[in-house]
Design a protein around this motif. Structure first.
Motif, PDB file in Angstrom:
ATOM      1  N   VAL A 223      -5.264  15.475 -11.566  1.00  0.00           N
ATOM      2  CA  VAL A 223      -5.876  14.716 -10.632  1.00  0.00           C
ATOM      3  C   VAL A 223      -4.700  13.401 -10.746  1.00  0.00           C
ATOM      4  CG1 VAL A 223      -6.151  14.298  -8.414  1.00  0.00           C
ATOM      5  CG2 VAL A 223      -7.749  15.642  -9.672  1.00  0.00           C
ATOM      6  N   VAL A 224      -3.648  12.986 -10.181  1.00  0.00           N
ATOM      7  CA  VAL A 224      -2.776  11.570  -9.998  1.00  0.00           C
ATOM      8  C   VAL A 224      -3.227  11.694  -8.393  1.00  0.00           C
ATOM      9  CG1 VAL A 224      -1.527   9.992  -9.877  1.00  0.00           C
ATOM     10  CG2 VAL A 224      -1.183  11.810 -10.912  1.00  0.00           C
ATOM     11  N   HIS A 225      -3.990  10.543  -8.737  1.00  0.00           N
ATOM     12  CA  HIS A 225      -4.533   9.900  -7.198  1.00  0.00           C
ATOM     13  C   HIS A 225      -3.694   8.720  -5.823  1.00  0.00           C
ATOM     14  CE1 HIS A 225      -7.914   9.551  -3.206  1.00  0.00           C
ATOM     15  NE2 HIS A 225      -6.516   8.997  -2.658  1.00  0.00           N
ATOM     16  N   CYS A 226      -2.759   9.020  -4.890  1.00  0.00           N
ATOM     17  CA  CYS A 226      -1.809   7.581  -5.010  1.00  0.00           C
ATOM     18  C   CYS A 226      -2.283   6.559  -3.853  1.00  0.00           C
ATOM     19  CB  CYS A 226      -0.489   8.240  -4.590  1.00  0.00           C
ATOM     20  SG  CYS A 226       0.186   9.194  -5.892  1.00  0.00           S
ATOM     21  N   ASN A 227      -2.536   5.649  -4.388  1.00  0.00           N
ATOM     22  CA  ASN A 227      -3.110   4.535  -3.088  1.00  0.00           C
ATOM     23  C   ASN A 227      -2.548   3.201  -2.916  1.00  0.00           C
ATOM     24  OD1 ASN A 227      -6.060   4.897  -2.409  1.00  0.00           O
ATOM     25  ND2 ASN A 227      -6.672   5.717  -4.437  1.00  0.00           N
ATOM     26  N   SER A 228      -0.683   4.212  -2.978  1.00  0.00           N
ATOM     27  CA  SER A 228       0.047   3.542  -2.294  1.00  0.00           C
ATOM     28  C   SER A 228       1.012   4.108  -1.262  1.00  0.00           C
ATOM     29  CB  SER A 228       0.718   2.334  -3.170  1.00  0.00           C
ATOM     30  OG  SER A 228      -0.108   1.163  -4.367  1.00  0.00           O
ATOM     31  N   LEU A 229       1.936   3.641  -0.687  1.00  0.00           N
ATOM     32  CA  LEU A 229       2.575   4.269   1.030  1.00  0.00           C
ATOM     33  C   LEU A 229       3.650   4.951  -0.226  1.00  0.00           C
ATOM     34  CD1 LEU A 229       3.310   5.516   3.338  1.00  0.00           C
ATOM     35  CD2 LEU A 229       4.523   3.380   3.983  1.00  0.00           C
ATOM     36  N   ASP A 230       3.835   4.101  -1.686  1.00  0.00           N
ATOM     37  CA  ASP A 230       5.098   5.196  -1.829  1.00  0.00           C
ATOM     38  C   ASP A 230       4.845   5.825  -2.945  1.00  0.00           C
ATOM     39  OD1 ASP A 230       6.844   4.066   0.727  1.00  0.00           O
ATOM     40  OD2 ASP A 230       6.864   1.835  -0.466  1.00  0.00           O
ATOM     41  N   ALA A 231       4.003   5.551  -3.346  1.00  0.00           N
ATOM     42  CA  ALA A 231       3.519   6.049  -4.906  1.00  0.00           C
ATOM     43  C   ALA A 231       4.061   7.254  -5.057  1.00  0.00           C
ATOM     44  CB  ALA A 231       1.616   5.616  -5.618  1.00  0.00           C
ATOM     45  N   PRO A 232       4.004   8.264  -4.043  1.00  0.00           N
ATOM     46  CA  PRO A 232       4.391  10.083  -4.277  1.00  0.00           C
ATOM     47  C   PRO A 232       5.343   9.406  -5.042  1.00  0.00           C
ATOM     48  CG  PRO A 232       2.613   9.449  -2.212  1.00  0.00           C
ATOM     49  CD  PRO A 232       3.783   8.205  -3.017  1.00  0.00           C
ATOM     50  N   ASP A 233       6.626   9.043  -4.538  1.00  0.00           N
ATOM     51  CA  ASP A 233       7.934   8.993  -4.845  1.00  0.00           C
ATOM     52  C   ASP A 233       7.744   8.521  -6.350  1.00  0.00           C
ATOM     53  OD1 ASP A 233       8.732   9.073  -2.628  1.00  0.00           O
ATOM     54  OD2 ASP A 233       9.690   6.983  -2.013  1.00  0.00           O
ATOM     55  N   LEU A 234       6.890   8.660  -6.795  1.00  0.00           N
ATOM     56  CA  LEU A 234       7.177   8.446  -8.587  1.00  0.00           C
ATOM     57  C   LEU A 234       7.036   9.618  -9.370  1.00  0.00           C
ATOM     58  CD1 LEU A 234       5.106   4.042  -8.762  1.00  0.00           C
ATOM     59  CD2 LEU A 234       8.053   4.924  -8.444  1.00  0.00           C
ATOM     60  N   LEU A 235       6.435  10.459  -8.320  1.00  0.00           N
ATOM     61  CA  LEU A 235       5.923  11.294  -9.172  1.00  0.00           C
ATOM     62  C   LEU A 235       6.433  12.910  -9.523  1.00  0.00           C
ATOM     63  CD1 LEU A 235       2.410  10.723  -7.496  1.00  0.00           C
ATOM     64  CD2 LEU A 235       3.024  11.130 -10.359  1.00  0.00           C
TER      65      LEU A 235
END
Length: 365
Positions: free
Chosen positions: A86-98
């Motif tokens: 599991v990758v848990h993103c805690n920054s607004l734009d973090a999903p863009d890095l995936l």
């Protein structure tokens, strides 16, 4: 389970401190925890509070340098190498890095926490649609953030509410300060961002209160970045102009929040917008009377003036009135201290938060 928390920075903000506590609690829950920090903007002090079993990866990308393709590849390689579940993103734009997930790590689940109202409204609709496909779950930190997310187009079926929480072991000693009506200390903990956190509103209230309570003090705990340096200077000039230099102090970043809270009488959260208010539950857990803007997030915590006082957003006159009210009825708040702390313990414990997240990571609601 192998859980990776993905952040751009790791400084002393509320979200970052929460992730640090969450990493440590997940270790207690016998999980394999990884923390990936993209930029070269992190606090060594905050890193030092992490359990030694947390695997920390510092990419040290220079802030503002771009290097998005390189970052996408490095993150993908890290996820594959460590077989992250599991990758848990805690920054607004973090999903863009995936973006490489569909190609290189298809089985890894993606969870995205949204920490404030208005965040998904600020991104294009096509990006919201993309994240609906990329993310397995969205975590809203309050019901108001959930509604905001859904209105912005996030998939209703994927949105879960999990309140932010605190490590109650750090806040287990109720404040013992003796209250002195003639020397009241008001406190606030927040980054120096008046356009959001409303420090200027509290200062305006202090200007009004000084006439009635000449010895009243107000302490602001929280640093500022380069973007807010000019605003910080303006606030200090306003304080000097109003003759409040002996009444108001800016302490900058503080490492020991409980120690700060032990020295104040009233906590104020004067935000103009706020999805939750983690500093509010920290203060309430120590039995400190609290006043907050009547935003949906803080109001969910305080209730209908059951556990504190609410004032209309931006209204410094009403805030001053609420502070006066608390000063005059301080004994009543001390009587409610035990009940308020119990409410915080039952609803905002990091242990319970981690259990809810583990259920989401496993595919539940």
């Amino acid at each position: 389970m192998k859980i990776m928390y993905l952040l751009f920075s790791f400084t002393v903000g509320g979200a970052e401190k929460l992730v640090a506590d969450l990493c440590n609690e997940m270790i207690v829950q016998n999980q394999d925890v990884y923390l990936y920090i993209v930029n070269d903007f992190y606090s060594e002090n905050l890193l030092n509070v992490l359990n030694e079993k947390v695997h920390v990866e510092l990419q040290k990308r220079k802030v503002g340098s771009g290097e998005k393709a390189k970052t996408l590849i490095r993150i993908a390689e890290y996820i594959k190498k460590n077989k992250i579940d599991v990758v848990h993103c805690n920054s607004l734009d973090a999903p863009d890095l995936l973006l490489l997930k569909p190609i290189l790590y298809r089985q890894t689940k993606i969870v995205h926490t949204i920490h404030d109202v208005g965040q998904y409204d600020s991104i294009p609709k096509w990006k919201v649609a993309f994240r609906n496909g990329l993310c397995d779950s969205f975590v809203a930190i309050s019901n108001s953030v959930k509604m905001d997310l859904i209105e912005a187009g996030a998939s209703v079926q994927k949105v879960n509410v999990v309140y932010n929480a605190i490590d109650l072991k750090k806040f287990q000693n109720p404040r013992k300060r003796a209250f002195n009506k003639n020397h009241v200390v008001v406190g606030n903990v927040a980054r120096m961002m008046p356009e959001k956190k409303g420090q200027d509103i509290l200062i305006a209230a202090m200007i009004r209160l000084k006439k009635e309570y000449p010895a009243i003090e107000c302490e602001f705990a929280g640093g500022y970045d380069a973007q807010h340096e000019m605003v910080y200077a303006e606030l200090k000039n306003e304080i000097m102009k109003e003759g409040l230099s002996n009444n108001i102090r800016f302490l900058g970043n503080i490492e020991n929040v409980p120690a700060f809270l032990e020295k104040i009488d009233i906590f104020v959260l004067p935000s103009r917008y706020e999805g939750f208010g983690i500093s509010l539950i920290e203060a309430m857990s120590m039995g400190i009377p609290c006043i907050a803007s009547d935003l949906d997030g803080p109001a969910e915590i305080i209730g209908n003036n059951e556990r504190g006082e609410l004032f209309h957003v931006g209204n410094a006159e009403e805030l001053a009135t609420k502070i006066r009210y608390v000063i005059c009825h301080y004994d009543e708040y001390q009587e409610k201290q035990f009940k308020i702390r119990n409410y915080i313990c039952e609803n905002f414990d990091i242990c319970e938060m981690s259990r809810k997240l583990l259920k989401i990571y496993a595919g539940g609601k």
